[in-house]
Design an enzyme around this catalytic site. Sequence first.
Site, short mmCIF file in Angstrom:
data_model
loop_
_atom_site.label_atom_id
_atom_site.label_comp_id
_atom_site.label_asym_id
_atom_site.label_seq_id
_atom_site.Cartn_x
_atom_site.Cartn_y
_atom_site.Cartn_z
N SER A 184 1.12 -1.22 -0.02
CA SER A 184 0.45 0.11 0.59
C SER A 184 1.09 1.08 0.09
CB SER A 184 -0.98 0.12 1.00
OG SER A 184 -1.60 0.89 1.82
N TYR A 205 -2.84 -0.81 10.25
CA TYR A 205 -2.64 -1.22 9.12
C TYR A 205 -1.68 -0.65 8.20
CZ TYR A 205 -4.13 -1.47 3.41
OH TYR A 205 -3.67 -1.61 2.33
N LYS A 263 1.48 -3.18 6.86
CA LYS A 263 1.64 -3.22 5.17
C LYS A 263 3.81 -2.74 4.99
CE LYS A 263 -2.01 -4.47 3.35
NZ LYS A 263 -1.49 -5.88 2.28
#
Length: 231
Positions: free
Chosen positions: A139, A152, A156
């Site tokens: 991401s 998150y 990532k």
Amino acid sequence: MSGSILRIVMSGVTRGLGRAMLDEFVARGHTVAGCGRSEAAIDELRLSFVAPHRFATVDVADDVQVGQWSRHVLTTLGPPDILINNAALMNKPAPLWEISAAEFGALIDVNVKGTANVLRHFVPAMIAEGRGVIINFSSGWGRSSAPNVAPYCASKWAIEGLTGSLAQELPNGMAAVTMNPGIVDTDMLRLSFGASAGGYESPTAWAKRAVPLLLKLGPKNNGKALSVPEP
């Protein structure tokens, strides 16, 4: 790798980018073995895409389930030409200290441990054949940071490091890369962006641009942190 029919194994095929990539890979004549956590959605895929395509209800965070899935795929289709780790969760936006241990743990279990589980069970068969491309979806938040999405981002960033190490461990003739898909109007984006997510590209439109890029990847790309160009 785009000149022949390829065997593609992909997690997270039931919605979002995974579902859109599935449609595009199949439209181009490739064979897909995919998994997802929704039994109902997997049943729908089985009706829409018959053999040789294969779909299974699998929680990638469960190593036993991934092992069972991999044995079935490897026995019936053989080692994948392209292995895509796409399954991921997004946390409900909030400051880190307000995110429960349970929510944080569930996200790490899928995004990081789930990726490792899939690699553990499929990569040895690819190594035995001395070929194949591994694409771990990252991401923009795996290469930067933002408030209210710390879990998150952490997951990532972990995928970036994990993939970089894996790339150094693979034999010649193989590749492992991270892929930043860019900003696409998915359910995950709407959780973070709200209604403004509707201003971004649809998964279907994105897949028509992204899949040709994925199909062109090969050993020369090993270890690279790649991105799908903006439309």
